[in-house]
Design a protein around this motif. Structure first.
Motif, PDB file in Angstrom:
ATOM      1  N   GLU A  55       0.861  -1.300  -0.077  1.00  0.00           N
ATOM      2  CA  GLU A  55      -0.088  -0.007  -0.075  1.00  0.00           C
ATOM      3  C   GLU A  55       0.913   1.207   0.006  1.00  0.00           C
ATOM      4  O   GLU A  55       0.545   2.087  -0.651  1.00  0.00           O
ATOM      5  CB  GLU A  55      -1.056  -0.152   1.321  1.00  0.00           C
ATOM      6  N   LYS A  56       2.033   1.277   0.923  1.00  0.00           N
ATOM      7  CA  LYS A  56       2.946   2.370   0.860  1.00  0.00           C
ATOM      8  C   LYS A  56       3.438   2.900  -0.409  1.00  0.00           C
ATOM      9  O   LYS A  56       3.599   3.923  -0.799  1.00  0.00           O
ATOM     10  CB  LYS A  56       3.903   2.091   2.049  1.00  0.00           C
ATOM     11  N   TYR A  57       3.782   1.653  -1.090  1.00  0.00           N
ATOM     12  CA  TYR A  57       4.658   1.675  -2.360  1.00  0.00           C
ATOM     13  C   TYR A  57       3.669   1.976  -3.602  1.00  0.00           C
ATOM     14  O   TYR A  57       4.049   1.908  -4.873  1.00  0.00           O
ATOM     15  CB  TYR A  57       5.549   0.836  -2.532  1.00  0.00           C
ATOM     16  N   GLY A  58       2.259   1.667  -3.505  1.00  0.00           N
ATOM     17  CA  GLY A  58       1.236   1.711  -4.609  1.00  0.00           C
ATOM     18  C   GLY A  58       1.564   0.787  -5.434  1.00  0.00           C
ATOM     19  O   GLY A  58       1.341   0.793  -6.622  1.00  0.00           O
ATOM     20  N   ILE A  59       1.776  -0.551  -5.087  1.00  0.00           N
ATOM     21  CA  ILE A  59       1.878  -1.610  -5.909  1.00  0.00           C
ATOM     22  C   ILE A  59       0.967  -2.526  -5.636  1.00  0.00           C
ATOM     23  O   ILE A  59       0.587  -3.043  -4.204  1.00  0.00           O
ATOM     24  CB  ILE A  59       3.189  -2.451  -5.500  1.00  0.00           C
ATOM     25  N   ASN A  60       0.073  -3.076  -6.456  1.00  0.00           N
ATOM     26  CA  ASN A  60      -0.716  -4.230  -6.522  1.00  0.00           C
ATOM     27  C   ASN A  60      -0.169  -5.658  -6.817  1.00  0.00           C
ATOM     28  O   ASN A  60       0.205  -5.670  -8.005  1.00  0.00           O
ATOM     29  CB  ASN A  60      -2.180  -4.091  -7.225  1.00  0.00           C
ATOM     30  N   TYR A  61       0.196  -6.427  -5.672  1.00  0.00           N
ATOM     31  CA  TYR A  61       1.132  -7.454  -5.864  1.00  0.00           C
ATOM     32  C   TYR A  61       0.591  -8.483  -7.060  1.00  0.00           C
ATOM     33  O   TYR A  61       1.158  -8.949  -8.107  1.00  0.00           O
ATOM     34  CB  TYR A  61       1.685  -8.086  -4.928  1.00  0.00           C
ATOM     35  N   GLU A  62      -0.741  -8.780  -6.776  1.00  0.00           N
ATOM     36  CA  GLU A  62      -1.267  -9.803  -7.890  1.00  0.00           C
ATOM     37  C   GLU A  62      -1.260  -9.098  -9.464  1.00  0.00           C
ATOM     38  O   GLU A  62      -0.920  -9.833 -10.299  1.00  0.00           O
ATOM     39  CB  GLU A  62      -2.741 -10.044  -7.582  1.00  0.00           C
ATOM     40  N   GLU A  63      -1.698  -8.030  -9.495  1.00  0.00           N
ATOM     41  CA  GLU A  63      -1.537  -7.292 -10.765  1.00  0.00           C
ATOM     42  C   GLU A  63      -0.144  -7.308 -11.459  1.00  0.00           C
ATOM     43  O   GLU A  63      -0.048  -7.321 -12.587  1.00  0.00           O
ATOM     44  CB  GLU A  63      -2.271  -5.729 -10.800  1.00  0.00           C
ATOM     45  N   PHE A  64       1.047  -6.990 -10.428  1.00  0.00           N
ATOM     46  CA  PHE A  64       2.375  -6.783 -10.941  1.00  0.00           C
ATOM     47  C   PHE A  64       2.674  -8.238 -11.544  1.00  0.00           C
ATOM     48  O   PHE A  64       3.192  -8.351 -12.445  1.00  0.00           O
ATOM     49  CB  PHE A  64       3.317  -6.608  -9.734  1.00  0.00           C
ATOM     50  N   CYS A  65       2.303  -9.249 -10.859  1.00  0.00           N
ATOM     51  CA  CYS A  65       2.610 -10.726 -11.186  1.00  0.00           C
ATOM     52  C   CYS A  65       1.816 -10.988 -12.335  1.00  0.00           C
ATOM     53  O   CYS A  65       2.310 -11.770 -13.302  1.00  0.00           O
ATOM     54  CB  CYS A  65       2.259 -11.621 -10.147  1.00  0.00           C
ATOM     55  N   GLN A  66       0.641 -10.675 -12.733  1.00  0.00           N
ATOM     56  CA  GLN A  66       0.019 -10.895 -13.864  1.00  0.00           C
ATOM     57  C   GLN A  66       0.363 -10.061 -15.072  1.00  0.00           C
ATOM     58  O   GLN A  66       0.362 -10.504 -16.157  1.00  0.00           O
ATOM     59  CB  GLN A  66      -1.496 -10.584 -13.750  1.00  0.00           C
ATOM     60  N   SER A  67       1.045  -8.802 -14.952  1.00  0.00           N
ATOM     61  CA  SER A  67       1.484  -7.984 -15.805  1.00  0.00           C
ATOM     62  C   SER A  67       2.894  -8.354 -16.494  1.00  0.00           C
ATOM     63  O   SER A  67       3.056  -8.059 -17.656  1.00  0.00           O
ATOM     64  CB  SER A  67       1.725  -6.687 -15.476  1.00  0.00           C
ATOM     65  N   PHE A  68       3.553  -9.194 -15.812  1.00  0.00           N
ATOM     66  CA  PHE A  68       5.064  -9.172 -16.058  1.00  0.00           C
ATOM     67  C   PHE A  68       5.271 -10.967 -16.137  1.00  0.00           C
ATOM     68  O   PHE A  68       4.840 -11.471 -15.271  1.00  0.00           O
ATOM     69  CB  PHE A  68       6.247  -8.588 -15.436  1.00  0.00           C
ATOM     70  N   LEU A  69       6.148 -11.474 -17.068  1.00  0.00           N
ATOM     71  CA  LEU A  69       6.511 -12.713 -16.947  1.00  0.00           C
ATOM     72  C   LEU A  69       7.371 -13.011 -15.778  1.00  0.00           C
ATOM     73  O   LEU A  69       8.741 -12.313 -16.094  1.00  0.00           O
ATOM     74  CB  LEU A  69       7.206 -13.222 -18.144  1.00  0.00           C
ATOM     75  N   ILE A  70       7.322 -13.717 -14.773  1.00  0.00           N
ATOM     76  CA  ILE A  70       8.378 -13.771 -13.664  1.00  0.00           C
ATOM     77  C   ILE A  70       8.971 -15.243 -13.585  1.00  0.00           C
ATOM     78  O   ILE A  70       8.004 -16.174 -13.284  1.00  0.00           O
ATOM     79  CB  ILE A  70       7.941 -13.485 -12.493  1.00  0.00           C
ATOM     80  N   GLU A  71      10.143 -15.499 -13.830  1.00  0.00           N
ATOM     81  CA  GLU A  71      10.771 -16.785 -13.628  1.00  0.00           C
ATOM     82  C   GLU A  71      11.666 -16.830 -12.376  1.00  0.00           C
ATOM     83  O   GLU A  71      12.298 -16.099 -11.868  1.00  0.00           O
ATOM     84  CB  GLU A  71      11.798 -16.848 -14.746  1.00  0.00           C
ATOM     85  N   LYS A  72      11.124 -18.026 -11.532  1.00  0.00           N
ATOM     86  CA  LYS A  72      11.828 -18.234 -10.271  1.00  0.00           C
ATOM     87  C   LYS A  72      13.156 -18.931 -10.720  1.00  0.00           C
ATOM     88  O   LYS A  72      13.042 -19.880 -11.293  1.00  0.00           O
ATOM     89  CB  LYS A  72      11.030 -19.044  -9.099  1.00  0.00           C
ATOM     90  N   ILE A  73      14.254 -18.451 -10.317  1.00  0.00           N
ATOM     91  CA  ILE A  73      15.581 -19.114 -10.454  1.00  0.00           C
ATOM     92  C   ILE A  73      16.259 -19.456  -9.133  1.00  0.00           C
ATOM     93  O   ILE A  73      16.168 -18.384  -8.174  1.00  0.00           O
ATOM     94  CB  ILE A  73      16.356 -18.236 -11.463  1.00  0.00           C
ATOM     95  N   GLU A  74      17.110 -20.407  -9.475  1.00  0.00           N
ATOM     96  CA  GLU A  74      18.272 -20.457  -8.128  1.00  0.00           C
ATOM     97  C   GLU A  74      19.593 -20.461  -8.857  1.00  0.00           C
ATOM     98  O   GLU A  74      19.880 -21.479  -9.813  1.00  0.00           O
ATOM     99  CB  GLU A  74      17.863 -21.826  -7.572  1.00  0.00           C
ATOM    100  N   ILE A  75      20.656 -19.687  -8.191  1.00  0.00           N
ATOM    101  CA  ILE A  75      21.708 -19.724  -8.589  1.00  0.00           C
ATOM    102  C   ILE A  75      22.427 -20.281  -7.479  1.00  0.00           C
ATOM    103  O   ILE A  75      22.660 -19.746  -6.171  1.00  0.00           O
ATOM    104  CB  ILE A  75      22.268 -18.279  -8.870  1.00  0.00           C
ATOM    105  N   THR A  76      23.447 -21.242  -7.671  1.00  0.00           N
ATOM    106  CA  THR A  76      24.562 -21.910  -6.781  1.00  0.00           C
ATOM    107  C   THR A  76      25.615 -20.710  -6.616  1.00  0.00           C
ATOM    108  O   THR A  76      26.238 -20.417  -7.583  1.00  0.00           O
ATOM    109  CB  THR A  76      25.036 -23.086  -7.381  1.00  0.00           C
ATOM    110  N   SER A  77      25.685 -20.334  -5.157  1.00  0.00           N
ATOM    111  CA  SER A  77      27.012 -19.632  -5.029  1.00  0.00           C
ATOM    112  C   SER A  77      28.137 -20.174  -5.292  1.00  0.00           C
ATOM    113  O   SER A  77      28.490 -21.347  -4.970  1.00  0.00           O
ATOM    114  CB  SER A  77      26.801 -19.229  -3.387  1.00  0.00           C
ATOM    115  N   SER A  78      29.225 -19.375  -6.016  1.00  0.00           N
ATOM    116  CA  SER A  78      30.374 -20.036  -6.104  1.00  0.00           C
ATOM    117  C   SER A  78      31.363 -19.771  -5.043  1.00  0.00           C
ATOM    118  O   SER A  78      32.546 -20.260  -5.031  1.00  0.00           O
ATOM    119  CB  SER A  78      31.028 -19.242  -7.461  1.00  0.00           C
ATOM    120  N   PHE A  79      30.775 -19.104  -3.927  1.00  0.00           N
ATOM    121  CA  PHE A  79      31.485 -18.817  -2.831  1.00  0.00           C
ATOM    122  C   PHE A  79      31.554 -19.911  -1.795  1.00  0.00           C
ATOM    123  O   PHE A  79      32.722 -20.354  -1.366  1.00  0.00           O
ATOM    124  CB  PHE A  79      31.119 -17.221  -2.190  1.00  0.00           C
TER     125      PHE A  79
END
Length: 324
Positions: A55-79
């Motif tokens: 609400e503070k940042y004026g973002i509707n989370y559900e609408e945001f997720c519907q508006s853009f393709l979001i790919e969950k990725i996992e990167i293995t730390s080289s450290f």
């Protein structure tokens, strides 16, 4: 003669006891400072984003997720091999292609990759793909210890590597806020990462691990000399993690940066005071740098208080970069 010898033995014994006590107390103090400075947040504390945040940042989370393709990725730390959870968010003009100009976002302390979504929306609007990841001990990143960007920089470097493998000839940049600003600044201080980055934006960045530790200890008001506690904490930090507070100085790390840098800060910021961003700015030898300072915003509040100006400053940097 015997009396003198006995007195000497007693004196030496007393000195030895004092030294042992001092060493023991110093080690205990060091471990307390070390624990307090390297366990600043937990996964439990940063697992969710409240409704009030959206609400503070004026973002509707559900609408945001519907508006853009979001790919969950996992990167293995080289450290150290832990998993770096991230979201790869595609700008609509990229048509789901990673071979596209991209910015990696680095959240602040207490946040997670989702708290970058308001700023992500801006970059997506400007046609950039976005990668936003969980920093150490935040969100779903279970790596132990928070280190004011020193170890976190390796996670960021891995994210940059991931992006570059898919976007070799594209513009790739970093935006980091507060604690994440330290991560970003320290990362570009690494030669391999610096070569892969085309721009850097720091919003209210932390510039000094030592200063932050000192301020925290001052606020605790324990009645013990702060320089002594800092010395103890630094000693244990070097033993446990292999680096000292001075190694996490962002100003020194970014000094050789040649690509465009935008630093955003406020004179009213009490968390990362004005001098932090200014010292980073002053240390940069390159000419493609800009410091935008407001007078009255709280820590990282410029996005809310001066949103149009914020967007314009970022847009100007990106436009100048793309026209080169």
């Amino acid at each position: 003669m015997k009396h003198a010898k006995r007195t000497k033995v007693i004196a030496l014994t007393a000195i030895a006891i004092i030294i042992v006590l001092f060493a023991g107390i110093s080690c205990l103090m060091g471990f307390l400072v070390f624990t307090g400075s390297t366990q600043l947040v937990s996964n439990e504390d940063t697992s969710d984003v409240s409704d009030s945040f959206w609400e503070k940042y004026g973002i509707n989370y559900e609408e945001f997720c519907q508006s853009f393709l979001i790919e969950k990725i996992e990167i293995t730390s080289s450290f150290d091999g832990h998993i770096i959870p991230a979201d790869y968010i595609y700008a609509q003009c990229s048509n789901g292609n990673k071979n596209h100009k991209t910015v990696v976002l680095v959240h602040g302390l207490g946040g997670n990759r989702y708290t970058n979504y308001p700023v992500a929306a801006m970059f997506l609007e400007y046609g950039y793909n976005v990668v936003t990841f969980d920093q150490r001990s935040s969100g779903e990143n279970t790596a132990k210890y928070t280190t004011f960007g020193y170890w976190e920089k390796y996670d960021l470097a891995d994210c940059i590597d991931y992006v570059r493998k898919n976007a070799e000839e594209q513009i790739v940049g970093i935006w980091g806020t507060s604690f994440g600003g330290a991560t970003a600044g320290l990362a570009v201080g690494e030669e391999d990462t610096e070569k892969q980055v085309d721009f850097l934006i720091l919003d209210c960045p932390v510039s000094s691990m030592q200063w932050m530790v000192e301020e925290e200890l001052k606020q605790m008001d324990m009645g013990i000399l702060v320089p002594y506690m800092v010395w103890c904490g630094n000693f244990i930090n070097e033993i446990k993690l292999g680096f000292g507070y001075q190694d996490a100085e962002v100003s020194r790390a970014v000094s050789g940066t040649k690509f465009p840098v935008l630093i955003i800060n406020s004179r009213a910021d009490e968390v990362t005071p004005y001098f932090m961003g200014k010292s980073i700015y002053d240390s940069i030898h390159g000419e493609s740098k800009q410091l935008w300072t407001v007078e009255d915003s709280g820590h990282t509040e410029m996005w809310l208080d001066y949103n149009r100006e914020y967007r314009d400053k970022v847009a100007e940097l990106l436009l100048n970069l793309e026209q080169r």
